[in-house]
Design a protein around this motif. Structure first.
Motif, PDB file in Angstrom:
ATOM      1  N   UNK A  68       0.765  -1.301   0.131  1.00  0.00           N
ATOM      2  CA  UNK A  68      -0.150   0.128   0.025  1.00  0.00           C
ATOM      3  C   UNK A  68       0.819   1.146  -0.139  1.00  0.00           C
ATOM      4  N   UNK A  69       2.181   1.157   0.143  1.00  0.00           N
ATOM      5  CA  UNK A  69       2.958   2.451   0.050  1.00  0.00           C
ATOM      6  C   UNK A  69       3.063   2.987  -1.335  1.00  0.00           C
ATOM      7  N   UNK A  70       3.792   4.244  -1.366  1.00  0.00           N
ATOM      8  CA  UNK A  70       3.706   4.911  -2.584  1.00  0.00           C
ATOM      9  C   UNK A  70       3.801   6.340  -2.469  1.00  0.00           C
ATOM     10  N   UNK A  71       3.583   7.029  -3.678  1.00  0.00           N
ATOM     11  CA  UNK A  71       3.843   8.560  -3.920  1.00  0.00           C
ATOM     12  C   UNK A  71       2.683   9.174  -3.692  1.00  0.00           C
ATOM     13  N   UNK A 110      -3.413  14.005   0.179  1.00  0.00           N
ATOM     14  CA  UNK A 110      -3.773  13.006  -0.430  1.00  0.00           C
ATOM     15  C   UNK A 110      -3.828  11.707   0.390  1.00  0.00           C
ATOM     16  N   UNK A 111      -4.496  10.511   0.164  1.00  0.00           N
ATOM     17  CA  UNK A 111      -4.501   9.359   1.110  1.00  0.00           C
ATOM     18  C   UNK A 111      -3.870   8.184   0.634  1.00  0.00           C
ATOM     19  N   UNK A 112      -3.508   7.362   1.547  1.00  0.00           N
ATOM     20  CA  UNK A 112      -3.044   6.075   1.206  1.00  0.00           C
ATOM     21  C   UNK A 112      -3.655   5.054   2.434  1.00  0.00           C
ATOM     22  N   UNK A 113      -3.545   3.911   1.804  1.00  0.00           N
ATOM     23  CA  UNK A 113      -3.980   2.623   2.720  1.00  0.00           C
ATOM     24  C   UNK A 113      -3.201   1.652   2.723  1.00  0.00           C
ATOM     25  N   UNK A 114      -2.391   1.384   4.070  1.00  0.00           N
ATOM     26  CA  UNK A 114      -1.316   0.300   4.151  1.00  0.00           C
ATOM     27  C   UNK A 114      -2.165  -0.693   4.532  1.00  0.00           C
ATOM     28  N   UNK A 115      -1.525  -2.020   4.270  1.00  0.00           N
ATOM     29  CA  UNK A 115      -2.075  -3.133   4.955  1.00  0.00           C
ATOM     30  C   UNK A 115      -0.752  -4.103   5.330  1.00  0.00           C
ATOM     31  N   UNK A 116      -1.113  -5.124   6.262  1.00  0.00           N
ATOM     32  CA  UNK A 116       0.091  -5.791   6.619  1.00  0.00           C
ATOM     33  C   UNK A 116      -0.788  -7.190   7.163  1.00  0.00           C
ATOM     34  N   UNK A 124       0.995  -3.233  15.091  1.00  0.00           N
ATOM     35  CA  UNK A 124       1.140  -1.813  14.771  1.00  0.00           C
ATOM     36  C   UNK A 124       1.613  -1.517  13.732  1.00  0.00           C
ATOM     37  N   UNK A 125       1.968  -0.261  13.581  1.00  0.00           N
ATOM     38  CA  UNK A 125       2.978   0.478  12.609  1.00  0.00           C
ATOM     39  C   UNK A 125       3.940   1.493  13.131  1.00  0.00           C
ATOM     40  N   UNK A 136      -5.008  -9.493   9.776  1.00  0.00           N
ATOM     41  CA  UNK A 136      -4.525  -8.245   8.875  1.00  0.00           C
ATOM     42  C   UNK A 136      -4.822  -6.949   9.490  1.00  0.00           C
ATOM     43  N   UNK A 137      -3.868  -6.122   9.491  1.00  0.00           N
ATOM     44  CA  UNK A 137      -4.151  -4.748  10.047  1.00  0.00           C
ATOM     45  C   UNK A 137      -3.768  -3.734   8.926  1.00  0.00           C
ATOM     46  N   UNK A 138      -4.825  -2.616   8.904  1.00  0.00           N
ATOM     47  CA  UNK A 138      -4.847  -1.645   8.003  1.00  0.00           C
ATOM     48  C   UNK A 138      -4.392  -0.311   8.612  1.00  0.00           C
TER      49      UNK A 138
END
Length: 120
Positions: free
Chosen positions: A8-11, A16-22, A35-36, A76-78
Motif C-alpha cells: 500500500x505504500x507509494x507516492x 492525499x490518502x494512502x492505505x497500508x495493509x499488513x 501496529x505500525x 491483517x491490520x490496515x
C-alpha cells in the motif's frame, strides 16, 4: 515462523490518502498486538499506531488523520492515512507481537517496510 506481508505504500501529493495493509501468517497461536512504526531519514523510528484487544493508540502527530484497524479473521491490520503531509514521508514498518504454536513466550516480528512519500 511468522510472515508479514505489507502493501500500500507509494507516492502521493500533500493532502492525499494512502492505505497500508499488513497480513500476518505462520505458526501463530494468538496475536497480542499489531501496529505500525515509521522511520524517516535522519530521525529515530517512531510508533505510529497500534491495536491490542480492540483498543487503538495513535501517535499525536497522526491523530485525526490516520486510523488503524484490524481484520481478526485474516490477521491483517490496515492503516488508513488521510490528509498526508510531507513530514509523513518515511518507511512504514508493520510490527506484530504473537504467541506461537509450540513455543513459549511472546515473539516480536517486523515486516520489511513500505515506502510512503508525500511530495508535490
Amino acid at each position: 515462523q511468522v510472515r508479514l506481508v505489507e502493501s500500500g505504500g507509494g507516492l502521493v501529493q500533500p493532502g492525499g490518502s494512502l492505505r497500508l495493509s499488513c497480513a500476518a501468517s505462520g505458526s501463530i497461536f494468538s496475536i497480542v498486538d499489531m501496529g505500525w512504526y515509521r522511520l524517516a531519514p535522519g530521525k529515530e523510528r517512531e510508533p505510529v499506531a497500534s491495536i491490542k484487544s480492540g483498543v487503538t493508540i495513535h501517535a499525536d502527530s497522526v491523530k485525526g488523520r490516520f486510523t488503524i484497524s484490524r481484520d481478526n479473521a485474516e490477521n491483517t491490520i490496515y492503516l488508513q492515512m488521510n490528509s498526508l503531509k510531507p513530514e509523513d514521508t518515511a518507511v512504514y514498518y508493520c510490527h506484530v507481537a504473537v504467541r506461537l504454536i509450540g513455543a513459549p513466550g511472546i515473539h516480536h516480528h517486523w515486516g520489511r517496510g513500505t515506502q510512503v512519500t508525500v511530495s508535490s
